[in-house]
Scaffold this active site. Structure first.
Site, mmCIF file in Angstrom:
data_model
loop_
_atom_site.group_PDB
_atom_site.id
_atom_site.type_symbol
_atom_site.label_atom_id
_atom_site.label_comp_id
_atom_site.label_asym_id
_atom_site.label_seq_id
_atom_site.Cartn_x
_atom_site.Cartn_y
_atom_site.Cartn_z
ATOM 1 N N PHE A 117 52.717 39.220 33.314
ATOM 2 C CA PHE A 117 51.935 40.149 34.146
ATOM 3 C C PHE A 117 52.359 39.966 35.594
ATOM 4 C CE2 PHE A 117 48.837 42.100 36.738
ATOM 5 C CZ PHE A 117 48.411 43.189 36.020
ATOM 6 N N ASP B 106 56.455 33.657 40.240
ATOM 7 C CA ASP B 106 55.282 34.450 40.599
ATOM 8 C C ASP B 106 54.071 33.517 40.574
ATOM 9 O OD1 ASP B 106 53.016 36.003 40.765
ATOM 10 O OD2 ASP B 106 53.750 37.596 39.442
ATOM 11 N N LYS C 7 46.949 37.120 46.438
ATOM 12 C CA LYS C 7 45.558 36.795 46.101
ATOM 13 C C LYS C 7 44.861 35.857 47.103
ATOM 14 C CE LYS C 7 46.012 37.653 41.116
ATOM 15 N NZ LYS C 7 45.233 38.857 40.885
HETATM 16 N N1 PXG Z 1 51.336 38.630 39.556
HETATM 17 C C1 PXG Z 1 50.382 37.957 38.880
HETATM 18 C C2 PXG Z 1 50.736 36.671 38.199
HETATM 19 C C3 PXG Z 1 49.077 38.474 38.837
HETATM 20 O O1 PXG Z 1 48.122 37.826 38.165
HETATM 21 C C4 PXG Z 1 49.826 40.347 40.184
HETATM 22 C C5 PXG Z 1 51.082 39.792 40.192
HETATM 23 C C6 PXG Z 1 49.599 41.649 40.915
HETATM 24 O O2 PXG Z 1 48.804 41.475 42.038
HETATM 25 P P1 PXG Z 1 48.030 42.728 42.673
HETATM 26 O O3 PXG Z 1 47.471 42.197 43.956
HETATM 27 O O4 PXG Z 1 49.043 43.801 42.882
HETATM 28 O O5 PXG Z 1 46.950 43.134 41.688
HETATM 29 C C7 PXG Z 1 48.793 39.704 39.486
HETATM 30 C C8 PXG Z 1 47.444 40.365 39.454
HETATM 31 C C9 PXG Z 1 44.588 44.263 37.148
HETATM 32 C C10 PXG Z 1 44.582 42.771 37.238
HETATM 33 O O6 PXG Z 1 43.596 44.819 36.641
HETATM 34 C C11 PXG Z 1 45.566 42.087 37.923
HETATM 35 C C12 PXG Z 1 45.546 40.698 37.942
HETATM 36 C C13 PXG Z 1 44.529 40.033 37.308
HETATM 37 C C14 PXG Z 1 43.558 40.727 36.647
HETATM 38 C C15 PXG Z 1 43.563 42.095 36.600
HETATM 39 O O7 PXG Z 1 45.571 44.878 37.546
HETATM 40 N N2 PXG Z 1 46.513 39.924 38.518
#
Ligand code: PXG
Length: 405
Positions: free
Chosen positions: A146, A231, A260
């Site tokens: 992810f 990441d 984050k």
């Molecule tokens: N890399 C990792 C490991 C993440 O957990 C992202 C990138 C993307 O970050 P942004 O700030 O663009 O969301 C994440 C995000 C969702 C969601 O609904 C996203 C995350 C966790 C839970 C839900 O998109 N992590």
């Protein structure tokens, strides 16, 4: 404090149902206040936040130092154009480099933007430094990854729902099983520019790779001159009991991607951090962002980082997380299949008749604990790292009772 005039909960839910795109399925709780590890709903009920906005709230809700830094900056200057300098970005990036041991950083806002930035950096590095022929660069990614929601990023997801209906996708990505260094070795070719990996997969269900995986990946990347991109958007900044999760295997990536918690739960702040060999591929106009490096975000980023270091939150996550995890492992419940994680990023894999973790999350909510399932069957426990023993004891008792009921 000005009390908001609360309306009945169904009104809030109905409004969202009516006016919001239906791209989420939240628990039916409407929050209007937060402090530290606690949040309150519009009816005044208090909950322990065990999700922390997916690790964006490592410092807790409204940490006083972060709020103070934001407030002070709001009173001075919030946004400039990157066509000018501001007095916060330089110190922010210097402090970020100092804390991580890299030479340069490129500020963005969301995690997905930082991931995109890393991919662009590595492609350009492959062409200009490594000598990959034009438009031939390949980037290796992992199954069950992810990295965000942009079209390029979902294009290399193995999760059908994230991709379905959003093609056509960006070419140049190759997928290997997570945790399998032999598969990585086989996939590396002369045009491989980079390897993008989560040191621990968060969204994928809190998956800890086998011991030695990252170290071998580092060695393979060195041997074949492949850029290792970690990441650490979810695993970084103390969450797993180290400042960065890669430290568990003494691995220094070539590009470190953070987001984050860099914004302290106040403002979106992300960055790619690397040495000049990679960062110097950028020249004015190659890449950018209206808000990246803005003075408000930079001031918030400085305070967010300072709180993590000053309060030694990585050590706290290590100590409290190990204890919590071993207590969870001691629960005798037919519903628990596995407990896994590092520091205060813990997943409990559950099995009930419905096959999902959601009923347990709903029961926890009734007991004052907010948690959310990831990947249907995994309950993620990731409270703010400022949590104390007593509050974790309370959380443990609720989790134990719900899982043994
Ligand atoms: N890399 C990792 C490991 C993440 O957990 C992202 C990138 C993307 O970050 P942004 O700030 O663009 O969301 C994440 C995000 C969702 C969601 O609904 C996203 C995350 C966790 C839970 C839900 O998109 N992590």
């Amino acid at each position: 404090m000005i009390e908001a005039t609360a309306r009945p909960v169904p009104e809030y839910l109905g409004e969202v149902e009516r006016f919001s795109a239906h791209n989420y399925h939240p628990l039916p709780v409407v929050l209007d206040r937060g402090e530290g590890v606690w949040v309150w709903d519009v009816e005044g009920n208090r909950y322990l936040d065990m999700l922390s906005a997916y690790s964006a709230l490592n410092q807790g809700h409204r940490h006083p130092e972060i709020i103070e830094a934001a407030r002070a900056q709001l009173d001075r200057l919030t946004l400039t154009s990157r066509a000018f300098h501001n007095d916060q970005m330089g110190p922010f990036l210097a402090e970020l480099c100092e804390a991580t041991g890299f030479e340069r950083a490129l500020p963005m806002n969301t995690g997905a933007e930082a991931v995109e930035t890393a991919l662009k950096t590595v492609r350009k590095w492959a062409y200009e430094v490594k000598g990959v022929p034009p438009d031939q660069a390949e980037i290796i990614v992992c199954e069950n990854n992810f990295h965000g929601r942009t079209t390029t990023i979902v294009g290399f997801s193995s999760e059908e729902q994230y991709r379905s209906g959003f093609g056509p996708f960006t070419p140049g990505f190759r997928m290997v099983p997570y945790g399998d260094a032999d598969a990585l070795e086989t996939a590396i070719g002369p045009n491989t520019a980079g390897f993008l990996v989560e040191p621990l997969q968060g969204e994928g269900g809190v998956v800890v790779p086998p011991e030695g995986y990252l170290r071998r990946a580092r060695a393979l990347c060195d041997e074949h001159r492949v850029a290792l991109m970690a990441d650490e958007i979810q695993t970084g900044l103390g969450r797993t009991g180290r400042l960065f999760c890669s430290e568990w295997e003494d691995v220094r990536p070539d590009l470190l991607i953070v987001g984050k918690a860099l914004g302290g739960g106040v403002y979106p702040v992300s960055a790619v951090i690397a040495d000049s060999e990679f960062m110097d591929v950028f020249h004015p106009g190659d890449h950018g962002s209206t808000f990246g490096g803005n003075p408000l975000g930079a001031a918030v980023g400085r305070a967010s980082l300072r709180v993590i270091l000053d309060e030694d939150l990585p050590a706290r996550a290590d100590r409290l997380g190990s204890a919590f995890m071993s207590r969870l492992r001691g629960i005798d419940s037919p519903h628990i299949r596995e407990v896994r994680g590092r520091g205060l990023l813990i997943g409990v894999v559950v099995e009930d008749s419905s096959g999902t973790a959601r009923p347990f999350c709903e029961a926890l909510k009734e007991r004052g604990i907010l948690a959310k399932e990831t990947h249907e069957q995994v309950i993620r426990f990731a409270p703010p790292l400022v949590i104390d023993e007593e509050t974790l004891d309370f959380a443990f008792e609720q989790v134990r009772d719900v899982l043994t009921a």
